[in-house]
Design an enzyme around this catalytic site. Structure first.
Site, PDB file in Angstrom:
ATOM      1  N   ASP A  35       0.833  -1.210   0.000  1.00 46.23           N
ATOM      2  CA  ASP A  35       0.000   0.000   0.000  1.00 46.23           C
ATOM      3  C   ASP A  35       0.863   1.254   0.000  1.00 46.23           C
ATOM      4  O   ASP A  35       1.978   1.262   0.518  1.00 46.23           O
ATOM      5  CB  ASP A  35      -0.907  -0.012   1.240  1.00 46.23           C
ATOM      6  CG  ASP A  35      -2.068   0.951   1.106  1.00 46.23           C
ATOM      7  OD1 ASP A  35      -2.367   1.384  -0.019  1.00 46.23           O
ATOM      8  OD2 ASP A  35      -2.687   1.274   2.133  1.00 46.23           O
ATOM      9  N   HIS A  52       3.248   3.537  -8.691  1.00 47.31           N
ATOM     10  CA  HIS A  52       2.991   2.138  -9.028  1.00 47.31           C
ATOM     11  C   HIS A  52       4.193   1.530  -9.750  1.00 47.31           C
ATOM     12  O   HIS A  52       4.508   0.356  -9.549  1.00 47.31           O
ATOM     13  CB  HIS A  52       1.738   2.021  -9.888  1.00 47.31           C
ATOM     14  CG  HIS A  52       0.482   2.401  -9.169  1.00 47.31           C
ATOM     15  ND1 HIS A  52       0.129   1.830  -7.961  1.00 47.31           N
ATOM     16  CD2 HIS A  52      -0.503   3.303  -9.477  1.00 47.31           C
ATOM     17  CE1 HIS A  52      -1.026   2.351  -7.555  1.00 47.31           C
ATOM     18  NE2 HIS A  52      -1.419   3.241  -8.450  1.00 47.31           N
ATOM     19  N   LEU A 146      10.883 -20.718  -3.828  1.00 47.33           N
ATOM     20  CA  LEU A 146       9.868 -19.812  -3.308  1.00 47.33           C
ATOM     21  C   LEU A 146       8.722 -19.641  -4.296  1.00 47.33           C
ATOM     22  O   LEU A 146       8.940 -19.474  -5.506  1.00 47.33           O
ATOM     23  CB  LEU A 146      10.487 -18.451  -2.994  1.00 47.33           C
ATOM     24  CG  LEU A 146       9.535 -17.372  -2.442  1.00 47.33           C
ATOM     25  CD1 LEU A 146      10.243 -16.564  -1.368  1.00 47.33           C
ATOM     26  CD2 LEU A 146       9.059 -16.430  -3.549  1.00 47.33           C
TER      27      LEU A 146
END
Length: 255
Positions: A35, A52, A146
């Site tokens: 966020d 972004h 991962l």
């Protein structure tokens, strides 16, 4: 002591922090609400999309930091079912980010044995976005390290309602009985299945809520909040969150 992997550009401070992490108590699954991209940009007099773009670049840094200490699953909340309410231009830019991110980073992700997955609904997502994500999934499907899981067009209430409707249908069809439903069965109807529930949730930007993210799965997760916006959240901050996680006693309602 966990060996520090130089390949993701760590510095001396990172080395010091990673040396204090208990290798026997690494969170198996870390979820991140990324966020504050827009606010980070606006504070600097930049358009929101610049935030972004910076946030996108930070995904790889934190992925490599998680990989370095042995986290098995890293889920990034990339776009929620509520984010469609944002301005059209911003949504269109967000949907194009995978087209830039994956071609640029896929070779390094493959080299580090990272597997890409997506959790969310395809409906409404542009075909070019889905293709970029699916190509990355296909290219990394044989990797065993991962799992980098993107929650894209994801919302937890919709997920649970969809699961309940499917369970009701399966009961009507005689596939399961109501008596057979327990935590495990319910979890199997969620989009995140078969991933384990998150052990640690990190949220950036100073907001103290979970915003319709994995409401069922986060029941016993440790929560870690920071005022930092996502583009300024570094490997060091990630290690701080893991270190704090390791200080906590997880009793799951017991003593």
């Amino acid at each position: 002591m966990i060996p520090f992997k130089k390949w993701f550009g760590g510095n001396q401070r990172s080395e010091e922090q990673i040396s204090h992490i208990d290798a026997e108590n690494i969170p198996n699954h870390v979820a991140v609400i990324m966020d504050g991209n827009g606010r980070w940009a606006q504070k600097r007099g930049l358009p929101r999309i610049a935030g972004h773009h910076s946030g996108m670049k930070n995904v790889k840094r934190i992925t490599m930091a998680a990989n370095a200490i042995g986290v098995n699953v890293l889920t990034m909340y990339a776009f929620s079912t509520e984010n469609w309410k944002r301005p059209k231009e911003e949504v269109e830019y967000l949907m194009k980010l995978p087209l830039e991110f994956f071609p640029k980073e896929i070779e390094e992700l493959i080299a580090n044995n990272v597997q890409i997955r997506m959790t969310g609904w395809q409906e409404g997502v542009p075909d070019y976005t889905l293709k970029a994500v699916q190509d990355a999934i296909d290219q990394t499907k044989h990797n065993t390290g991962l799992i980098l899981n993107f929650a894209l067009n994801y919302g937890s209430r919709k997920e649970m309602l969809s699961g309940v409707k499917q369970m009701a249908q399966d009961i009507a069809d005689g596939k399961i009985t109501a008596e057979a439903i327990d935590d495990s069965v319910f979890s199997s109807y969620l989009l995140t299945h078969p991933l384990p529930d998150p052990d640690l949730l990190i949220r950036t930007s100073g907001e103290l809520r979970i915003s319709n993210f994995m409401l069922w799965q986060l029941a016993y997760s440790e929560l870690w909040f920071t005022d930092l916006c996502w583009p300024e959240f570094t490997e060091q901050h990630f290690y701080e969150a893991v270190t704090e996680y390791q200080r906590r006693a997880r009793r799951y309602g017991g003593l």
